[in-house]
Scaffold this motif. Structure first.
Motif, PDB file in Angstrom:
ATOM      1  N   SER A  42       0.746  -1.170   0.030  1.00  0.00           N
ATOM      2  CA  SER A  42      -0.018  -0.033   0.064  1.00  0.00           C
ATOM      3  C   SER A  42       1.010   1.035   0.038  1.00  0.00           C
ATOM      4  O   SER A  42       2.334   1.180   0.412  1.00  0.00           O
ATOM      5  CB  SER A  42      -1.006   0.091   1.120  1.00  0.00           C
ATOM      6  N   LYS A  43       0.334   2.403  -0.510  1.00  0.00           N
ATOM      7  CA  LYS A  43       0.998   3.595  -0.282  1.00  0.00           C
ATOM      8  C   LYS A  43       2.235   3.437  -1.272  1.00  0.00           C
ATOM      9  O   LYS A  43       3.391   3.991  -0.905  1.00  0.00           O
ATOM     10  CB  LYS A  43       1.145   4.007   1.000  1.00  0.00           C
ATOM     11  N   THR A  45       4.737   4.374  -3.873  1.00  0.00           N
ATOM     12  CA  THR A  45       5.384   5.771  -4.364  1.00  0.00           C
ATOM     13  C   THR A  45       6.514   5.419  -5.294  1.00  0.00           C
ATOM     14  O   THR A  45       7.707   5.159  -4.642  1.00  0.00           O
ATOM     15  CB  THR A  45       5.550   6.799  -3.483  1.00  0.00           C
ATOM     16  N   GLN A  81       0.139  -1.072  -6.123  1.00  0.00           N
ATOM     17  CA  GLN A  81      -1.036  -1.026  -5.072  1.00  0.00           C
ATOM     18  C   GLN A  81      -1.644  -2.124  -4.615  1.00  0.00           C
ATOM     19  O   GLN A  81      -2.463  -2.754  -5.922  1.00  0.00           O
ATOM     20  CB  GLN A  81      -1.861   0.360  -5.069  1.00  0.00           C
TER      21      GLN A  81
END
Length: 484
Positions: A42-43, A45, A81
């Protein structure tokens, strides 16, 4: 109530913040220098400097993670994700923020189910963009001259394709060798598709009419390179029709949905790309035979229609005999008719000639002769007067010509002086000493040179009053100029 006294520090050493933070960092790295962790991403970047920052979580906890730029290239999958993965790395701390995180060195999908879930999400994304629409798929060429094959140069796949094309259709095959499994496979296949589409139509390397991307069967992990998003977009952006032949009939990859046609096997792809030459030759022969049969039927039909229409027409001998009979009848009456016509005109000529005699021609001749004599009498005096005036005028012009003739004075002993350029000398003062001149006499021309200086101008003689002249008849105007 009892009062509690604060504890004294005694002789314990006081650490600085940096000492304690880095001591904890070393302790964690020594105790957890190699950790294998499973969880959901998750998250995620992807930073512009090449690093990837993410969080690994389960239903009760979460741990921050980072993949340094040098390790991103070695990952077997691209972090996304919601993907369930198994990662390996070490636990470390970030002293400036009192946080701990995992430095990830490897990452792989946590089972086939996770890979399929990732594939479904990517399929839904590309389908929403319209890359799977049937309307954008191109038709395959019927008779390709050049076939491009993108596959491994070794193995049974390329041999099956070449053998099948050789048996079916005479054409040129260009093989672009790539790896078809592993981390570099997707990039090499995408580059081959892009380079084939970039070939010019009239370049040294012929541009293929159709492309085949082929690979043998394998597991989901083996075929995972053909589920790459960048590869799917490259296939969708190409202009050359493409057949996907990846895996067996039961295998499905993302490239199958964006290609123009999916083949269950590489051999089936070769059959889709090329026609059967023998069948095509037989089909053309069948069409030729059908054309001849149709042409024969058309000719027979037209012949029958002509014969049917000819029955309604009269017989040619009957039509000719009737015309010949009319011609013979007219010819038999032609001689008698001509004789009667000549006799009638002869009678008219005799009747008219009786009224003709020489007096009819003499009377107009006498009238015209009399008229001509009267005109001659009237014209003779007038013509004589006109001739006399013309002679007088000619005599005057002759005298005028004699008076203005520049050669007449030369016969009386005069001479004309010309410069060497042919111009006439009118005044002696205009000549310089030593200048050459040409003297023109009545019988010949002589050359001369001016000698001596010019004499002073003579004193003009006193003018004598003019005598009263008798009034004279004004002379007729003339165009006579200066003698010289």
């Amino acid at each position: 109530m009892t009062d509690i006294a604060p504890e004294t520090s005694g002789n314990a050493k006081a650490y600085s913040v940096s000492e304690l933070a880095f001591a904890l960092k070393r302790t964690l790295e020594d105790a957890y220098g190699f950790v294998r962790l499973r969880g959901e991403l998750s998250k995620v970047t992807h930073h512009s400097n090449g690093h990837v920052y993410l969080t690994i979580k389960d239903e009760r906890a979460a741990i921050d993670g980072v993949v340094w730029k040098g390790s991103v290239r070695n990952l077997s999958i691209r972090p996304q994700q919601g993907m369930e993965v198994v990662v390996t790395g070490k636990i470390t701390t970030y002293p400036a923020g009192s946080r701990y995180q995992m430095v990830i060195e490897t990452m792989e999908a946590a089972g086939v189910g996770a890979l399929l879930a990732q594939l479904e999400r990517l399929k839904a994304k590309l389908q929403a963009e319209g890359l799977f629409e049937p309307s954008r798929k191109r038709a395959l060429p019927t008779m390709p001259a050049v076939v491009g094959v993108i596959t491994s140069p070794t193995g049974a796949v390329i041999r099956d394709i070449l053998h099948r094309i050789r048996d079916r259709w005479p054409c040129r095959v260009i093989v672009w060798p790539v790896v078809v499994q592993g981390d570099a496979a997707a990039g090499q296949v995408a580059n081959a598709i892009a380079r084939f589409n970039a070939l010019p139509m009239d370049g040294p390397v012929p541009r293929p009419d159709i492309l085949i991307v082929a690979r043998g069967g394998g597991s989901v992990e083996d075929l995972w390179a053909f589920n790459d998003e960048a590869l799917a977009r490259t296939v969708a952006e190409g202009t050359i029709p493409l057949i996907s032949a990846v895996g067996h009939e039961t295998d499905t990859t993302l490239i199958d949905f964006v290609s123009d046609r999916r083949a269950p096997t590489p051999t089936a792809a070769a059959e889709m790309a090329t026609p059967v030459f023998a069948e095509l030759r037989g089909y053309i022969g069948d069409l030729s035979a059908r054309l001849h049969r149709c042409g024969g039927r058309v000719v027979e039909d037209r012949r029958g229609r002509v014969e049917h229409a000819g029955r309604a027409l009269g017989r040619v001998p009957d039509l000719v005999e009737m015309a010949a009979q009319r011609f013979n009848l007219a010819a038999s009456r032609l001689g008698a008719g001509l004789s009667r016509n000549v006799a009638a005109h002869g009678t008219d000529l005799v009747r008219v000639s009786a009224r003709l005699h020489p007096a009819l021609l003499k009377r107009p001749q006498e009238v015209q002769t009399d008229r001509l004599q009267r005109l001659s009498v009237r014209l003779s005096p007038a013509m004589e007067r006109r001739i006399e005036r013309a002679g007088e005028r000619l005599t005057g012009l002759s005298k005028l010509y004699a008076s203005v003739d520049p050669s007449a004075p030369l016969k009386r002993g005069f001479a004309r002086v010309h410069r060497t350029d042919g111009s006439l000398v009118r005044e002696g003062g205009s000549l310089a000493s030593g200048e050459g001149v040409r003297l023109v006499f009545a019988d010949q021309t002589r050359e001369a040179v001016i000698d001596g200086a010019s004499s002073p101008a003579a004193v003009p003689a006193p003018k004598v009053g003019p005598k009263p002249a008798r009034p004279a008849k004004p002379a007729p105007p003339s165009n006579q100029g200066d003698l010289f």
